[in-house]
Motif scaffolding. Structure first.
Motif, PDB file in Angstrom:
ATOM      1  N   ASP A  16       8.698   1.104  -4.597  1.00 55.01           N
ATOM      2  CA  ASP A  16       9.627   0.463  -3.925  1.00 55.01           C
ATOM      3  C   ASP A  16       8.879   0.176  -2.447  1.00 55.01           C
ATOM      4  O   ASP A  16       8.807   1.072  -1.751  1.00 55.01           O
ATOM      5  N   GLU A  17       9.047  -1.127  -2.072  1.00 53.45           N
ATOM      6  CA  GLU A  17       8.611  -1.333  -0.676  1.00 53.45           C
ATOM      7  C   GLU A  17       9.457  -0.647   0.459  1.00 53.45           C
ATOM      8  O   GLU A  17       8.987  -0.299   1.374  1.00 53.45           O
ATOM      9  N   ASP A  18      10.606  -0.121  -0.027  1.00 52.18           N
ATOM     10  CA  ASP A  18      11.447   0.907   1.198  1.00 52.18           C
ATOM     11  C   ASP A  18      10.747   2.067   1.291  1.00 52.18           C
ATOM     12  O   ASP A  18      11.007   2.873   2.386  1.00 52.18           O
ATOM     13  N   ASN A  19       9.729   2.441   0.422  1.00 51.27           N
ATOM     14  CA  ASN A  19       9.265   3.800   0.608  1.00 51.27           C
ATOM     15  C   ASN A  19       7.917   3.800   1.328  1.00 51.27           C
ATOM     16  O   ASN A  19       7.065   4.831   1.664  1.00 51.27           O
ATOM     17  N   GLY A  20       7.519   2.491   1.749  1.00 55.84           N
ATOM     18  CA  GLY A  20       6.158   2.516   2.839  1.00 55.84           C
ATOM     19  C   GLY A  20       5.223   1.961   1.898  1.00 55.84           C
ATOM     20  O   GLY A  20       5.145   1.405   0.869  1.00 55.84           O
ATOM     21  N   LEU A  21       4.010   1.908   2.593  1.00 58.28           N
ATOM     22  CA  LEU A  21       2.629   1.245   1.993  1.00 58.28           C
ATOM     23  C   LEU A  21       2.342   1.923   0.708  1.00 58.28           C
ATOM     24  O   LEU A  21       2.060   1.198  -0.096  1.00 58.28           O
ATOM     25  N   ALA A  22       2.312   3.224   0.595  1.00 60.41           N
ATOM     26  CA  ALA A  22       2.025   4.106  -0.373  1.00 60.41           C
ATOM     27  C   ALA A  22       2.554   3.880  -1.815  1.00 60.41           C
ATOM     28  O   ALA A  22       1.939   3.770  -2.823  1.00 60.41           O
ATOM     29  N   THR A  23       3.658   3.124  -1.721  1.00 57.06           N
ATOM     30  CA  THR A  23       4.185   2.542  -2.771  1.00 57.06           C
ATOM     31  C   THR A  23       4.507   1.026  -2.756  1.00 57.06           C
ATOM     32  O   THR A  23       5.054   0.537  -4.078  1.00 57.06           O
ATOM     33  N   ASP A  24       4.133   0.418  -1.818  1.00 56.37           N
ATOM     34  CA  ASP A  24       4.315  -1.043  -1.954  1.00 56.37           C
ATOM     35  C   ASP A  24       3.180  -1.640  -2.973  1.00 56.37           C
ATOM     36  O   ASP A  24       2.100  -1.205  -3.201  1.00 56.37           O
ATOM     37  N   ARG A  25       3.570  -2.644  -3.655  1.00 56.61           N
ATOM     38  CA  ARG A  25       2.792  -3.467  -4.482  1.00 56.61           C
ATOM     39  C   ARG A  25       1.345  -3.747  -3.901  1.00 56.61           C
ATOM     40  O   ARG A  25       0.312  -3.588  -4.659  1.00 56.61           O
ATOM     41  N   ILE A  26       1.424  -4.162  -2.804  1.00 55.41           N
ATOM     42  CA  ILE A  26       0.196  -4.836  -1.979  1.00 55.41           C
ATOM     43  C   ILE A  26      -0.235  -3.424  -1.202  1.00 55.41           C
ATOM     44  O   ILE A  26      -1.635  -3.319  -1.216  1.00 55.41           O
ATOM     45  N   GLY A  27       0.486  -2.866  -0.408  1.00 52.64           N
ATOM     46  CA  GLY A  27       0.085  -1.850   0.505  1.00 52.64           C
ATOM     47  C   GLY A  27      -0.574  -0.804   0.135  1.00 52.64           C
ATOM     48  O   GLY A  27      -1.843  -0.322   0.724  1.00 52.64           O
ATOM     49  N   HIS A  28      -0.414  -0.310  -1.206  1.00 48.66           N
ATOM     50  CA  HIS A  28      -1.099   0.825  -1.685  1.00 48.66           C
ATOM     51  C   HIS A  28      -2.370   0.398  -1.845  1.00 48.66           C
ATOM     52  O   HIS A  28      -3.521   1.229  -1.736  1.00 48.66           O
ATOM     53  N   ARG A  29      -2.744  -0.770  -2.403  1.00 50.12           N
ATOM     54  CA  ARG A  29      -4.066  -1.247  -2.666  1.00 50.12           C
ATOM     55  C   ARG A  29      -4.967  -1.453  -1.675  1.00 50.12           C
ATOM     56  O   ARG A  29      -5.959  -1.004  -1.631  1.00 50.12           O
TER      57      ARG A  29
END
Length: 191
Positions: free
Chosen positions: A83-96
């Motif tokens: 979920d985007e609310d959990n930060g970049l680690a779980t963001d669809r693009i952010g973790h990549r």
């Protein structure tokens, strides 16, 4: 070379926004990988093109941007979903983007005088590593750190994961276990 400084100023001001944007993440990755190349190869072509003091300025800004991205890695909500609310680690693009940058940093030999991105990310995830190892996207991020992180990051992360291995393996037998956790167990422990 002058343009690189201006581009880096833009990236520094907008790093988090760029990290969660499909196109922006590509720009962010290219600019940061160029800065990582400058850091790794002080006598390289790009470094030679920079003017007096520009290299040091870009490297200082790189450290700030990596720290900013890491500070946005985990929001530490109680929500265990991707979920985007959990930060970049779980963001669809952010973790990549984080995974890609850790891999790129490895390609340049982790020749960092400061902290590596993996150091920053591990510092952000360490307080609740058990939870992050169970969440799909953040587990894949941890896999990238085990595979491509700096040696000190790998060692510390494997120690942390080893401490919660029993909990992870018992949850891995459940059908609700994320693919990321399953892959993390295989990468970290071969099981």
């Amino acid at each position: 070379a002058f343009a690189l400084g201006r581009i880096f100023d833009f990236v520094q001001k907008n790093a988090t926004t760029l990290a969660v944007s499909e196109f922006g993440s590509r720009v962010l990755q290219q600019v940061l990988s160029t800065a990582m190349e400058i850091r790794a190869n002080p006598d390289g072509y790009v470094s030679q093109c920079l003017g007096e003091g520009e290299r040091e300025t870009i490297l200082a800004k790189l450290e700030v941007v990596l720290g900013e991205l890491a500070s946005r890695t985990a929001n530490n909500n109680d929500n265990d979903d991707d979920d985007e609310d959990n930060g970049l680690a779980t963001d669809r693009i952010g973790h990549r983007i984080l995974k890609n940058l850790i891999k790129i940093e490895n390609e340049f030999g982790n020749s960092t005088k400061g902290k590596s991105l993996g150091d920053f990310v591990l510092d952000a995830l360490k307080p609740d590593i058990k939870r992050w190892a169970k969440v799909n996207r953040s587990a894949f991020l941890l896999c990238s750190m085990v595979e491509f992180g700096a040696p000190n990051v790998k060692k510390e992360l494997l120690e942390l994961l080893g401490a919660c291995r029993g909990m992870l393996t018992s949850s891995a037998s459940e059908s609700s276990t994320s693919k990321g956790t399953q892959v993390l167990l295989k990468v970290a422990f071969g099981s």
